[in-house]
Motif scaffolding. Structure first.
Motif, mmCIF file in Angstrom:
data_model
loop_
_atom_site.group_PDB
_atom_site.id
_atom_site.type_symbol
_atom_site.label_atom_id
_atom_site.label_comp_id
_atom_site.label_asym_id
_atom_site.label_seq_id
_atom_site.Cartn_x
_atom_site.Cartn_y
_atom_site.Cartn_z
ATOM 1 N N ASP A 9 5.613 -5.446 6.680
ATOM 2 C CA ASP A 9 6.511 -4.321 6.846
ATOM 3 C C ASP A 9 5.683 -3.048 6.935
ATOM 4 O OD1 ASP A 9 8.923 -2.905 7.039
ATOM 5 O OD2 ASP A 9 9.058 -2.636 4.875
ATOM 6 N N TYR A 10 6.051 -2.164 7.850
ATOM 7 C CA TYR A 10 5.397 -0.874 8.016
ATOM 8 C C TYR A 10 6.456 0.191 8.233
ATOM 9 C CZ TYR A 10 1.477 -3.882 9.514
ATOM 10 O OH TYR A 10 0.508 -4.852 9.611
ATOM 11 N N LEU A 11 6.128 1.395 7.862
ATOM 12 C CA LEU A 11 6.944 2.501 8.311
ATOM 13 C C LEU A 11 6.806 2.618 9.824
ATOM 14 C CD1 LEU A 11 6.392 5.348 5.688
ATOM 15 C CD2 LEU A 11 8.337 3.804 5.912
ATOM 16 N N GLU A 12 7.884 2.998 10.482
ATOM 17 C CA GLU A 12 7.886 3.066 11.934
ATOM 18 C C GLU A 12 6.790 3.981 12.460
ATOM 19 O OE1 GLU A 12 9.043 1.690 15.536
ATOM 20 O OE2 GLU A 12 9.898 1.087 13.607
ATOM 21 N N SER A 13 6.540 5.081 11.772
ATOM 22 C CA SER A 13 5.549 6.043 12.223
ATOM 23 C C SER A 13 4.122 5.516 12.149
ATOM 24 C CB SER A 13 5.666 7.338 11.410
ATOM 25 O OG SER A 13 5.433 7.098 10.033
ATOM 26 N N GLU A 14 3.899 4.455 11.402
ATOM 27 C CA GLU A 14 2.557 3.900 11.209
ATOM 28 C C GLU A 14 2.283 2.669 12.056
ATOM 29 O OE1 GLU A 14 2.604 5.278 6.503
ATOM 30 O OE2 GLU A 14 2.949 3.199 7.083
ATOM 31 N N TRP A 64 0.848 -1.182 0.000
ATOM 32 C CA TRP A 64 0.000 0.000 0.000
ATOM 33 C C TRP A 64 0.888 1.238 0.000
ATOM 34 C CZ3 TRP A 64 -5.113 0.235 -0.791
ATOM 35 C CH2 TRP A 64 -5.872 -0.920 -0.574
ATOM 36 N N PHE A 65 0.533 2.175 -0.855
ATOM 37 C CA PHE A 65 1.193 3.463 -0.930
ATOM 38 C C PHE A 65 0.138 4.549 -0.850
ATOM 39 C CE2 PHE A 65 4.002 0.446 -2.825
ATOM 40 C CZ PHE A 65 5.289 0.897 -2.606
ATOM 41 N N ARG A 66 0.566 5.755 -0.568
ATOM 42 C CA ARG A 66 -0.367 6.874 -0.559
ATOM 43 C C ARG A 66 0.309 8.115 -1.115
ATOM 44 N NH1 ARG A 66 -0.911 7.868 5.996
ATOM 45 N NH2 ARG A 66 1.236 8.605 6.351
ATOM 46 N N GLN A 67 -0.519 8.998 -1.635
ATOM 47 C CA GLN A 67 -0.013 10.233 -2.207
ATOM 48 C C GLN A 67 -0.976 11.365 -1.882
ATOM 49 O OE1 GLN A 67 0.804 10.133 -6.435
ATOM 50 N NE2 GLN A 67 2.237 11.838 -6.257
ATOM 51 N N ALA A 68 -0.487 12.331 -1.152
ATOM 52 C CA ALA A 68 -1.254 13.517 -0.828
ATOM 53 C C ALA A 68 -1.021 14.571 -1.902
ATOM 54 C CB ALA A 68 -0.847 14.054 0.541
ATOM 55 N N PRO A 69 -1.954 15.515 -2.059
ATOM 56 C CA PRO A 69 -1.772 16.563 -3.072
ATOM 57 C C PRO A 69 -0.459 17.307 -2.896
ATOM 58 C CG PRO A 69 -4.005 16.600 -2.224
ATOM 59 C CD PRO A 69 -3.234 15.640 -1.359
ATOM 60 N N GLY A 70 0.285 17.425 -3.981
ATOM 61 C CA GLY A 70 1.549 18.125 -3.948
ATOM 62 C C GLY A 70 2.688 17.372 -3.303
ATOM 63 N N LYS A 71 2.460 16.136 -2.906
ATOM 64 C CA LYS A 71 3.488 15.340 -2.251
ATOM 65 C C LYS A 71 3.866 14.140 -3.105
ATOM 66 C CE LYS A 71 3.275 17.872 1.481
ATOM 67 N NZ LYS A 71 4.406 18.742 1.900
ATOM 68 N N GLU A 72 5.030 13.592 -2.818
ATOM 69 C CA GLU A 72 5.460 12.387 -3.499
ATOM 70 C C GLU A 72 4.751 11.171 -2.921
ATOM 71 O OE1 GLU A 72 10.015 13.712 -4.710
ATOM 72 O OE2 GLU A 72 9.680 12.059 -3.314
ATOM 73 N N ARG A 73 4.633 10.161 -3.735
ATOM 74 C CA ARG A 73 4.050 8.917 -3.272
ATOM 75 C C ARG A 73 4.948 8.291 -2.211
ATOM 76 N NH1 ARG A 73 2.103 4.957 -7.917
ATOM 77 N NH2 ARG A 73 0.908 6.878 -8.292
ATOM 78 N N GLU A 74 4.343 7.795 -1.139
ATOM 79 C CA GLU A 74 5.125 7.216 -0.069
ATOM 80 C C GLU A 74 4.617 5.826 0.296
ATOM 81 O OE1 GLU A 74 4.952 9.377 3.593
ATOM 82 O OE2 GLU A 74 2.767 9.349 3.707
ATOM 83 N N PHE A 75 5.537 5.033 0.755
ATOM 84 C CA PHE A 75 5.237 3.681 1.191
ATOM 85 C C PHE A 75 4.450 3.700 2.487
ATOM 86 C CE2 PHE A 75 6.489 0.190 3.992
ATOM 87 C CZ PHE A 75 6.131 -0.914 3.227
ATOM 88 N N VAL A 76 3.486 2.799 2.600
ATOM 89 C CA VAL A 76 2.693 2.669 3.814
ATOM 90 C C VAL A 76 2.938 1.322 4.483
ATOM 91 C CG1 VAL A 76 0.381 2.632 4.805
ATOM 92 C CG2 VAL A 76 0.917 4.228 2.946
ATOM 93 N N ALA A 77 2.717 0.248 3.752
ATOM 94 C CA ALA A 77 2.865 -1.090 4.312
ATOM 95 C C ALA A 77 2.958 -2.103 3.188
ATOM 96 C CB ALA A 77 1.683 -1.428 5.232
#
Length: 124
Positions: A59-64, A36-49
């Motif tokens: 695997d998860y990002l530590e913040s999630e 799963w990835f996510r992309q907010a307006p004006g931001k780069e796509r980032e990995f979620v899990a």
């Protein structure tokens, strides 16, 4: 060819929960990792899990960690992202992706197939 279809997005209040679904169809036998990835307006796509198809590794990002849970149902060729304690910062288009890589990876370039995305909006 592989097709991915996300669903489950919507408008929620801060603190609410959502479960996103991604159903894979087509020739899925060579897919080993789902992410799963996510992309907010004006931001780069980032990995979620991410999760390998066997379900043995996640695997998860530590913040999630602690808020998001990824899982899969092999019989349904579906991967889920359970999101809890949602924050306005979680607002984004969420994409599922599939990879034939032999190990879980966070780089979006490693994922060969992508869904069209589902919008998640969290209001304060």
């Amino acid at each position: 060819q592989v097709q991915l279809a996300e669903s489950g997005g919507g408008l929620v209040q801060a603190g609410d929960s959502l479960r996103l679904s991604c159903e894979a169809s087509g020739r899925t036998s060579r897919l080993y990792n789902l992410g799963w990835f996510r992309q907010a307006p004006g931001k780069e796509r980032e990995f979620v899990a991410a999760i390998n198809w066997s379900g043995s590794t996640v695997d998860y990002l530590e913040s999630e960690k602690g808020r998001f849970t990824i899982s899969r149902d092999s019989a349904k060729n579906t991967v889920y992202l359970q999101m809890g304690s949602l924050k306005p910062e979680d607002t984004a288009v969420y994409y599922c992706a599939a990879s034939s890589m032999g190990r879980i990876i966070r780089e979006s370039s490693a994922y060969e197939y992508w869904g069209q995305g589902t919008q998640v909006t969290v209001s304060s």
